[in-house]
Motif scaffolding. Structure first.
Motif, PDB file in Angstrom:
ATOM      1  N   ALA A  91       0.834  -1.201   0.000  1.00  0.00           N
ATOM      2  CA  ALA A  91       0.000   0.000   0.000  1.00  0.00           C
ATOM      3  C   ALA A  91       0.874   1.259   0.000  1.00  0.00           C
ATOM      4  CB  ALA A  91      -0.923  -0.004   1.211  1.00  0.00           C
ATOM      5  N   LEU A  92       2.053   1.163   0.581  1.00  0.00           N
ATOM      6  CA  LEU A  92       2.996   2.295   0.599  1.00  0.00           C
ATOM      7  C   LEU A  92       3.876   2.356  -0.641  1.00  0.00           C
ATOM      8  CD1 LEU A  92       4.068   2.095   4.345  1.00  0.00           C
ATOM      9  CD2 LEU A  92       2.693   3.905   3.280  1.00  0.00           C
ATOM     10  N   SER A  93       3.739   1.387  -1.523  1.00  0.00           N
ATOM     11  CA  SER A  93       4.635   1.321  -2.684  1.00  0.00           C
ATOM     12  C   SER A  93       4.483   2.495  -3.634  1.00  0.00           C
ATOM     13  CB  SER A  93       4.440   0.006  -3.439  1.00  0.00           C
ATOM     14  OG  SER A  93       3.181  -0.022  -4.070  1.00  0.00           O
ATOM     15  N   ILE A 127      -6.863  -6.086  -1.887  1.00  0.00           N
ATOM     16  CA  ILE A 127      -6.763  -5.690  -0.482  1.00  0.00           C
ATOM     17  C   ILE A 127      -5.806  -4.509  -0.363  1.00  0.00           C
ATOM     18  CG2 ILE A 127      -6.034  -6.421   1.831  1.00  0.00           C
ATOM     19  CD1 ILE A 127      -6.798  -9.311   0.926  1.00  0.00           C
ATOM     20  N   VAL A 128      -4.705  -4.573  -1.100  1.00  0.00           N
ATOM     21  CA  VAL A 128      -3.719  -3.491  -1.096  1.00  0.00           C
ATOM     22  C   VAL A 128      -4.356  -2.201  -1.595  1.00  0.00           C
ATOM     23  CG1 VAL A 128      -1.572  -2.678  -2.153  1.00  0.00           C
ATOM     24  CG2 VAL A 128      -1.757  -5.046  -1.383  1.00  0.00           C
ATOM     25  N   ASP A 129      -5.111  -2.301  -2.677  1.00  0.00           N
ATOM     26  CA  ASP A 129      -5.775  -1.117  -3.220  1.00  0.00           C
ATOM     27  C   ASP A 129      -6.743  -0.515  -2.204  1.00  0.00           C
ATOM     28  OD1 ASP A 129      -4.401  -1.474  -5.597  1.00  0.00           O
ATOM     29  OD2 ASP A 129      -6.035  -2.609  -6.532  1.00  0.00           O
ATOM     30  N   TRP A 130      -7.462  -1.354  -1.497  1.00  0.00           N
ATOM     31  CA  TRP A 130      -8.395  -0.882  -0.479  1.00  0.00           C
ATOM     32  C   TRP A 130      -7.646  -0.139   0.630  1.00  0.00           C
ATOM     33  CZ3 TRP A 130      -9.155  -1.518   4.740  1.00  0.00           C
ATOM     34  CH2 TRP A 130     -10.376  -1.053   5.247  1.00  0.00           C
ATOM     35  N   LYS A 169      -8.022   3.856   1.446  1.00  0.00           N
ATOM     36  CA  LYS A 169      -8.605   4.261   2.728  1.00  0.00           C
ATOM     37  C   LYS A 169      -7.607   4.947   3.661  1.00  0.00           C
ATOM     38  CE  LYS A 169     -12.603   2.545   1.784  1.00  0.00           C
ATOM     39  NZ  LYS A 169     -13.641   3.408   1.311  1.00  0.00           N
ATOM     40  N   LEU A 170      -6.355   4.488   3.671  1.00  0.00           N
ATOM     41  CA  LEU A 170      -5.385   5.007   4.639  1.00  0.00           C
ATOM     42  C   LEU A 170      -4.314   5.927   4.048  1.00  0.00           C
ATOM     43  CD1 LEU A 170      -4.706   1.756   6.712  1.00  0.00           C
ATOM     44  CD2 LEU A 170      -6.281   3.616   7.247  1.00  0.00           C
TER      45      LEU A 170
END
Length: 166
Positions: free
Chosen positions: A43-45, A126-129, A133-134
């Motif tokens: 997600a931080l990528s 899941i990563v995209d979500w 969101k965060l």
């Protein structure tokens, strides 16, 4: 994130879990935290130079990936024996996504080309979500070459932290 970043994160997680939890909690926590760290790292990528497609005509992309592949392989070989559990756990989402789900989906699309396969059965949703969101507020450096600096800083920090515990 690149494989080396995932693996270094997993190594640090196993070190911490084995230092602060007793058996069997240390093993359970290592697996769970390493698995979760994969989603968080991916997600931080967007903070790194991490293009979704191969840029085979870009010399910078090629050089960067040759360096990353050699470094990732080296870390995997050096740390495999004591940290195989964490490294396997952190890579499970990629193994499932790239080697199981994507080939199945590709085969289904090839079989039924006329259908509109809108459902994407990929683990990385899941990563995209998580990202949406965060981390929606983070800058997107996906195609910015200076994004390698962010990844190098993360690799450096993780390496220093691992070095402190080993």
């Amino acid at each position: 994130m690149e494989s080396i970043t995932h693996n270094l994160t997993a190594i640090l997680i196993q070190i911490l879990c084995f230092n602060y939890f007793i058996y069997p909690l240390n093993i359970i926590c290592t697996v769970i935290f390493a698995l979760c760290s994969h989603f968080l790292s991916d997600a931080l990528s967007k903070l790194t130079y991490h293009t979704p497609e191969a840029l085979k005509k870009d010399k910078f992309w090629i050089i960067w990936h040759v360096i990353i592949y050699f470094a990732s392989t080296g870390i995997f070989i050096i740390f495999f024996i004591p940290f195989w559990l964490a490294m396997l756990s952190v890579n499970i989402p990629d193994i499932i996504d790239w080697f199981i789900l994507r080939p199945i989906q590709k085969k289904r699309k090839r079989k039924n080309q006329d259908s509109d396969l809108k459902k994407n059965y990929l683990f990385h949703q899941i990563v995209d979500w998580i990202r949406d969101k965060l981390f929606f507020w983070l800058p997107d450096l996906t195609y910015k070459k200076y994004g390698v600096i962010t990844e190098l800083i993360m690799i450096g920090i993780l390496s220093i932290l691992i070095g402190l515990y080993i």
